[in-house]
Design an enzyme around this catalytic site. Sequence first.
Site, PDB file in Angstrom:
ATOM      1  N   GLY A 138      11.138  59.550  30.394  1.00 51.18           N
ATOM      2  CA  GLY A 138      10.782  60.567  31.373  1.00 51.18           C
ATOM      3  C   GLY A 138       9.297  60.834  31.405  1.00 51.18           C
ATOM      4  CE1 TYR A 139       3.158  62.362  28.906  1.00 46.79           C
ATOM      5  CE2 TYR A 139       3.120  60.097  28.110  1.00 46.79           C
ATOM      6  CZ  TYR A 139       2.447  61.248  28.466  1.00 46.79           C
ATOM      7  OH  TYR A 139       1.080  61.306  28.403  1.00 46.79           O
ATOM      8  CG  LEU A 140       5.900  56.060  29.133  1.00 43.55           C
ATOM      9  CD1 LEU A 140       6.297  54.681  28.607  1.00 43.55           C
ATOM     10  CD2 LEU A 140       4.402  56.278  28.982  1.00 43.55           C
ATOM     11  CB  SER A 142       6.863  62.447  34.769  1.00 42.04           C
ATOM     12  OG  SER A 142       6.383  62.498  33.441  1.00 42.04           O
ATOM     13  CE  LYS A 143       0.145  61.840  32.101  1.00 39.40           C
ATOM     14  NZ  LYS A 143      -0.694  63.059  32.294  1.00 39.40           N
TER      15      LYS A 143
END
Length: 325
Positions: A138-140, A142-143
């Site tokens: 989710g982090y990668l 979204s970034k």
Amino acid sequence: MKILVTGGTGFLGRSLIPKLVQAGHEVFALARSPASHHALSESGATPVDADLDSATPLVLPAVDAVVHAAALFRFSGPREPYFRTNVDGTVALLAAAEKAGARRFIFMSAAGIVMDEAGHPANGIDESAPTFPNHFSGYLASKAQAEALVLAADTPAFRTIALRPPAIWGPGDPFSRALPQAIQSGQFAFIDRGEYAFSTCHIDNVIEAIGLALESEAGGRAFFVADREQTTFRAFIASLASVQGLSVDKLHSMPYWLATVIGRVMDAGWKLMRREGDPPISRSMMRMIGREFSINDSAARRELGYVGRISRADGLRGYESQDAS
């Protein structure tokens, strides 16, 4: 220059704001709580009460530039909060920055947005590599989505740049702080002995890149930035452990495939039990730190004038200075 900073109480923001003030800039910073309000004031910034996660329209003071360093970073957890903070928050900030008269918008992206889902090793990756906006992390994901929106917002009157540092390190960084407990408890293990290339970027080198981006006329561009010296993951961890009086010589190792299987199981277990925080091993963590990943930052050196002035030796001495103080 009047500069607004988000993420001012985070690891990067705490070092960035004083250096911008020392350089003669007037700095504003978003504050979400009385505690952050006080910390930002102490660092030399003028707090602006606002929350990127809020449904209330974001209103900024008149500024010349924005440095967007705030982000939700975790290795695990539900996907929705990542997109609410990292994507929707960035969209709101872009609109508010234009209304506030900003002519430059610097987005702190992440080098990992070019990591594929399969876990293929990557060596010498440059800005031509594809990003993965639907990544299982989710982090990668979204970034990657947020960066694309920032770069698409570029106009001659509103220049946008994305900086992509890999693992940011320096005295007080969360990873270094957590390392002693992880080693002493036996929870830390290398993947494939850690003998693979691993790009890093000292916090002062990240700040150097931000300063150059603020002065650059480039727009709609992403730039990798990294330390000058190459290293392996094992050597990097060994150096961080050594300055804290620890050794990695007796640490265990496991193959990447096994680490990813364990990560999947722990992710599922944490979700099922609704546990707070991240599991000790997660699939996303293994993807980010368990495979060869080196980047080519020649574009930033050529077009921004980036050097990466802090050597690895100088960066490590900073830990010793912190302990002495």
